[in-house]
Design a protein around this motif. Sequence first.
Motif, mmCIF file in Angstrom:
data_model
loop_
_atom_site.group_PDB
_atom_site.id
_atom_site.type_symbol
_atom_site.label_atom_id
_atom_site.label_comp_id
_atom_site.label_asym_id
_atom_site.label_seq_id
_atom_site.Cartn_x
_atom_site.Cartn_y
_atom_site.Cartn_z
ATOM 1 N N ALA A 71 0.833 -1.219 0.000
ATOM 2 C CA ALA A 71 0.000 0.000 0.000
ATOM 3 C C ALA A 71 0.860 1.259 0.000
ATOM 4 C CB ALA A 71 -0.969 -0.011 1.173
ATOM 5 N N ILE A 72 1.918 1.262 -0.806
ATOM 6 C CA ILE A 72 2.777 2.435 -0.950
ATOM 7 C C ILE A 72 2.428 3.111 -2.276
ATOM 8 C CG2 ILE A 72 5.152 3.275 -1.156
ATOM 9 C CD1 ILE A 72 6.029 0.655 0.246
ATOM 10 N N PRO A 73 1.900 4.330 -2.275
ATOM 11 C CA PRO A 73 1.628 5.009 -3.545
ATOM 12 C C PRO A 73 2.896 5.091 -4.388
ATOM 13 C CG PRO A 73 0.673 6.232 -1.708
ATOM 14 C CD PRO A 73 1.537 5.159 -1.113
ATOM 15 N N ALA A 74 2.796 4.695 -5.659
ATOM 16 C CA ALA A 74 4.002 4.630 -6.492
ATOM 17 C C ALA A 74 3.710 5.072 -7.911
ATOM 18 C CB ALA A 74 4.580 3.217 -6.487
ATOM 19 N N LEU A 75 4.630 5.862 -8.459
ATOM 20 C CA LEU A 75 4.562 6.364 -9.825
ATOM 21 C C LEU A 75 5.834 5.924 -10.528
ATOM 22 C CD1 LEU A 75 2.395 8.217 -11.144
ATOM 23 C CD2 LEU A 75 3.950 10.137 -10.740
ATOM 24 N N VAL A 76 5.711 5.313 -11.716
ATOM 25 C CA VAL A 76 6.881 4.824 -12.439
ATOM 26 C C VAL A 76 6.896 5.393 -13.847
ATOM 27 C CG1 VAL A 76 6.965 2.698 -11.091
ATOM 28 C CG2 VAL A 76 5.683 2.743 -13.226
ATOM 29 N N ALA A 77 8.021 5.136 -14.560
ATOM 30 C CA ALA A 77 8.178 5.576 -15.950
ATOM 31 C C ALA A 77 8.001 7.083 -16.093
ATOM 32 C CB ALA A 77 7.206 4.825 -16.864
ATOM 33 N N CYS A 78 8.553 7.849 -15.135
ATOM 34 C CA CYS A 78 8.412 9.314 -15.163
ATOM 35 C C CYS A 78 9.456 9.985 -16.040
ATOM 36 C CB CYS A 78 8.516 9.869 -13.745
ATOM 37 S SG CYS A 78 7.216 9.284 -12.645
ATOM 38 N N GLY A 79 10.484 9.243 -16.461
ATOM 39 C CA GLY A 79 11.499 9.817 -17.325
ATOM 40 C C GLY A 79 12.573 10.570 -16.556
ATOM 41 N N PRO A 80 13.589 11.103 -17.260
ATOM 42 C CA PRO A 80 14.726 11.781 -16.614
ATOM 43 C C PRO A 80 14.323 12.981 -15.764
ATOM 44 C CG PRO A 80 15.183 11.332 -18.933
ATOM 45 C CD PRO A 80 13.734 11.028 -18.722
ATOM 46 N N ALA A 81 13.166 13.584 -16.048
ATOM 47 C CA ALA A 81 12.741 14.749 -15.272
ATOM 48 C C ALA A 81 12.610 14.413 -13.793
ATOM 49 C CB ALA A 81 11.414 15.283 -15.811
ATOM 50 N N ALA A 82 12.324 13.162 -13.472
ATOM 51 C CA ALA A 82 12.204 12.771 -12.060
ATOM 52 C C ALA A 82 13.517 12.984 -11.326
ATOM 53 C CB ALA A 82 11.756 11.316 -11.950
ATOM 54 N N LEU A 83 14.629 12.701 -12.002
ATOM 55 C CA LEU A 83 15.936 12.787 -11.356
ATOM 56 C C LEU A 83 16.417 14.230 -11.230
ATOM 57 C CD1 LEU A 83 17.615 9.744 -13.146
ATOM 58 C CD2 LEU A 83 16.310 9.798 -11.016
ATOM 59 N N ALA A 84 15.706 15.163 -11.875
ATOM 60 C CA ALA A 84 16.053 16.586 -11.774
ATOM 61 C C ALA A 84 15.290 17.276 -10.653
ATOM 62 C CB ALA A 84 15.775 17.288 -13.103
ATOM 63 N N LEU A 85 14.447 16.552 -9.929
ATOM 64 C CA LEU A 85 13.696 17.145 -8.821
ATOM 65 C C LEU A 85 14.654 17.557 -7.704
ATOM 66 C CD1 LEU A 85 10.748 14.582 -8.655
ATOM 67 C CD2 LEU A 85 10.579 16.964 -9.444
ATOM 68 N N ALA A 86 14.310 18.627 -7.014
ATOM 69 C CA ALA A 86 15.157 19.127 -5.934
ATOM 70 C C ALA A 86 14.890 18.346 -4.653
ATOM 71 C CB ALA A 86 14.890 20.617 -5.711
ATOM 72 N N ALA A 87 15.933 17.727 -4.117
ATOM 73 C CA ALA A 87 15.785 16.967 -2.878
ATOM 74 C C ALA A 87 15.498 17.909 -1.719
ATOM 75 C CB ALA A 87 17.045 16.158 -2.611
ATOM 76 N N GLY A 88 14.730 17.403 -0.752
ATOM 77 C CA GLY A 88 14.445 18.170 0.451
ATOM 78 C C GLY A 88 13.170 18.975 0.410
#
Length: 833
Positions: A462-479
Amino acid sequence: MSATVTLQAPLSGVVLPLSAVPDPVFAGGLMGQGLAIEPLSSTLLSPCDGQVSQVSSTGHAVTVRAANGAEILMHIGIDTVKLGGSGFATRVQKGDRVQCGQPLVDIDIDSVARRAPSLITVVVVTNSDDMALSLDASGLVEAGASCFLTVTAQGAISHPGAVHGAELSVTAIVAHEGGLHARPCALLHSVARRYESHIDIGFAGQRANARSVVSMMGLGVGENDTVTLYAQGADADAALAALVEALQTPTHAGHAPAPAAVVATRDDGKLGGVCAAPGLAVGTLVLLAEQERAVPERGHGVEPELAALNGALQKVRDRVAADVAQADKRGAHAESEIFGAHLALLDDPALAQAAERYILDGRSAAYAYRSAIRAQSEVLLGLGNALLAERVADLKDLERRVLDVLLGGEEAAPELPAQAIVVADDLTPSQLTRLPREQLAGVVLARGGATNHVAILCRALAIPALVACGPAALALAAGGEALLNAGEGWLDADADAAALAAARQDIAQREQRRRMLREQSAGQARTRDGLAIEVAANIANAAEARDAVLNGADGVGLLRTEFLFIDRHDAPSEDEQRAACQDVLDALQGRSAIIRTLDAGGDKDVPYLPLPAEDNPALGLRGIRTGFAMPAVLDAQLRALLQVKPLSRLRILLPMVADVADLLRVRQRLDELAAELGVTERPQLGVMIEVPSAALLADQLAEHADFLSIGTNDLTQYTLAMDRCHPALAARLDALHPSLLRLIALTVHGAAKHGKWVGVCGALASDPQATPVLVGLGVTELSVSPQLVPEIKDTVRRLDSTACQQLALDLQSLNSAQQVRARLQADAAALLR
């Protein structure tokens, strides 16, 4: 004659590693080790003195055999076989002697660049298993002048051992687009290596060893050409069958699909993706960077490295087995099943043999295992099957775990804030399960797919999960704080305070409603006008049976006994089966259980059962047909079930029944076994309605069965003629299609003629939107996952059965599942009060 040959750059341009090549066959080293060039010149030169051993009929690929036996393949551009020779002018023929720097092919760079996906030219040593390569070149190189790579022969070229027996032969038509060029030859090579027999492919008076990619390419076989396959050895029959299937299964010259299609960019600034597990989450973004461990290439001797590899594999095997045992203890069936599959991969002989070959060539155990895993991964990626491509994550998981043992310093579990939305390129199952569950609010992956094992685990946990988001996911700002709505397929990294507050309130209300529904779930589910609907649970073991009781299930509507058979080396004994089923009945505290006999075959592989390879497994030996083909397996299961007590609470369900003869055959055998055991009582015997013939003959089946249970997953795929494992068809494979509704209505009507009840145990029963439809069609039992029991019971209690009947009748006149769902959505408020 020197064993070392230094190759000159065949083209001017920028040197790239193979991993940068946009083709998985080359990128994964499946064709051999080497380098690539982004070309700036237009004439391909010979990289060394040697002999031309292969020239593609379309001019896009040439192989030169060096003096030390190295086969150097130069493949100009990606998917250039589709150009049919346009843009290439060859200057040499097979058999020509050439000197270093001699022109081989003239390239019309502009023409090829306009029509090919890429001009990147690959230079690989196709027999690199027998060679040591120094990949020293980098940056810009000049054709015929710059040192490109050094190739050293490692003793005698390896050959398979002697074979015995008569040589068998068979013909096949090549279905691969463009004929036997690089990618199809790599696939055939991977198939041939599974067998001990010597295998040749014959064409136009020539024969090529199927273990030699260059030799096969040199035959010049085109699309729709007829070739002859020759095999000699103990497994010659099986080898020929596998090669024929590989030759006659069409592939296309285009790229192999990625594990999941990347979702198009959204217009609202949110990150889009594919829902792997629905749910809403607010949390802190945590980026998990994937770090590749450095491994030494050269080993410290064959014996020490083999011992190190075998020791590491055993340690990982023990750890994975412990993971399985812990998951079973917690009742985490999905987790147990996935890690059980990892145990099977650890025992895979092809992986072990591939790694041993690298060690025999002087490589370290770590380098050998990583190379074997990645070669197999690229085979899966190159087969053009997105479902198989998603299994690469499991191989990657094993690679990481084995390297941790070999190299030491196992990666520590990451520390997470209180509510973390973890973002990564991809995750393996063991990486996910090592994350602290109480702090994990959601998962967002750049890659992955909705059917891979991480997605299955997210849904189970029961963990909400989104996949296949592409390289833009890795450009998100941590924190930063973000809002994840996995069900709607997006993540908002810039959500304002009002949106975050509203989401938190929504999450709290959903949790409060879940608690309330669970508190009310123990009571019977009756519609507003008094119709009783039994809401049961689909389970796999006693732990899940206990969970079902806690969630208010009225019983078990489906116990899948195949989970007793998978992830082991032999069939469970009669006593094991009896004990497992007895544990389930005991856990139900007086409730009844429907236990389905073994449903092996199709997409449920049981390796130790001697099921033949099939062109279309979904239409072959499946369900009860497997039991008829292996009567000893079926008898052991029926005997075990007849010894469960009390039999009055046991119902046996037969899968994949096609007509009355199947049912009568099992009933007769059940009576014979009961007589042998001295059992006078008989459990109820039911039939799964999974194929259209069974639905059409429901009245005949109900005359002899005690109940009917509809498996909507298979009934949908057989009715709509759509493989339920085909990712491209997933959106169209909907059990609310009017044709399925008519078959369900026909089943209920046929059963009513003999006073028998009908249940639904397929996925449709777990869809709350479908509940009023199934009630209206006359279904009186719904079997769902344990966690959904409270919600489905609540939905039933808010319905009026008379209104549902009229609705179900109206829906059968619509012409698509989309229309059905639109009507249900429009009528939801009126239906549910």
